[in-house]
Write an enzyme that holds these catalytic residues in place. Structure first.
Site, PDB file in Angstrom:
ATOM      1  N   GLU A  75       0.827  -1.209   0.000  1.00  0.00           N
ATOM      2  CA  GLU A  75       0.000   0.000   0.000  1.00  0.00           C
ATOM      3  C   GLU A  75       0.864   1.263   0.000  1.00  0.00           C
ATOM      4  O   GLU A  75       0.460   2.291  -0.556  1.00  0.00           O
ATOM      5  CB  GLU A  75      -0.949  -0.028   1.191  1.00  0.00           C
TER       6      GLU A  75
ATOM      7  N   GLU B  29      -3.638  -9.527   4.157  1.00  0.00           N
ATOM      8  CA  GLU B  29      -4.536  -9.235   5.276  1.00  0.00           C
ATOM      9  C   GLU B  29      -5.683 -10.235   5.414  1.00  0.00           C
ATOM     10  O   GLU B  29      -5.985 -10.715   6.511  1.00  0.00           O
ATOM     11  CB  GLU B  29      -5.108  -7.811   5.137  1.00  0.00           C
TER      12      GLU B  29
END
Length: 258
Positions: free
Chosen positions: A112, A132
């Site tokens: 990210e 995640e």
């Protein structure tokens, strides 16, 4: 935990490029609050210095970033700042260009971080991913909405839902990565790209980036008028006149940034 300024190291290259290095090897360059605040301070420095025209964000030779420090998170110490959001950059990246230079792993918030940058240079042996969901978490640092804009939808969905990392070579084929470098060469590759950017007019580079970023929700009809405010300062600038003169005189331009 008190803030440590050495969590993020900075170095000016060629008087125009700010090299920003995440330096938390004991936690695989994962982010806690102090690291996020240190990166935000580095980005603020970059924004404020008109002599700096491009930034390169990197980690170590072994890991770019493992994302959020989950041990710190367990105590409520999240890698978030009030102004720039996740890791001190994700919600409000700099208005000037920034390049991610990746060696090793860029996982979870590490990927990210890359998506918060404008360009990405990776070692051929690097790997990137959003693990995640495999841990019953959600990629909240932009991964779920930025990645599908950068690579094909179904492939982004596979990456997000399975949590499995992919090699940098595959991401290069998909167009996410601008350049591949040999192992250990990501920073040099990113600096080469940064020098190409610095050779262009800094006012034009900044205006062009902002139009690209802000126009994501514009229709073509809206874009013709909405882009005009970004161009006003450029049209009355010394740099525009210098660019035209340099072209006519067949010489490299000398930019003033004004």
């Amino acid at each position: 935990m008190s803030d440590r300024p050495d969590l993020i190291a900075t170095e000016v290259i060629d008087e125009r490029i700010l090299l920003i290095r995440i330096d938390r090897p004991e936690r695989r360059n994962a982010f806690d609050g102090a690291t996020a605040r240190a990166l935000e301070a580095a980005i603020d420095r970059y924004e404020a210095d008109d002599a700096l025209r491009c930034a390169v964000l990197t980690g170590s030779d072994l890991v770019f970033s493992a994302g959020q420090d989950l041990i710190a998170a367990a105590t409520g110490d999240m890698g978030v700042t009030e102004r720039r959001g996740g890791f001190g950059i994700m919600a409000r990246p700099p208005v000037k260009p920034i390049i991610a230079a990746v060696e090793g792993h860029a996982l979870a918030g590490g990927l990210e971080l890359c998506l918060a940058c404008d360009l990405i240079v990776c070692s051929r042996t690097a790997s990137l991913g959003l693990p995640e969901a495999a841990r019953s978490l959600v990629a909240m640092g932009g991964g779920c909405f930025r990645l599908p804009k950068r690579i094909p939808y179904h492939l982004a969905m596979e990456l997000i839902l399975t949590g499995k990392p992919w090699p940098a070579t595959l991401f290069a084929e998909l167009g996410l990565i601008n350049r591949l470098a040999e192992p250990g060469g990501a920073v040099d590759g990113a600096l080469e790209l940064a020098r190409d950017i610095c050779a262009a007019g800094p006012l034009a580079v900044r205006a062009s980036k902002q139009i690209v970023v802000d126009s994501q929700g514009w229709t073509d009809e809206e874009a013709w008028t909405k882009q005009l405010p970004y161009l006003t300062a450029l049209h009355h600038s010394e740099d525009l006149r210098e660019g035209l003169r340099a072209f006519a005189e067949k010489r490299p331009p000398v930019w003033k940034g004004r």
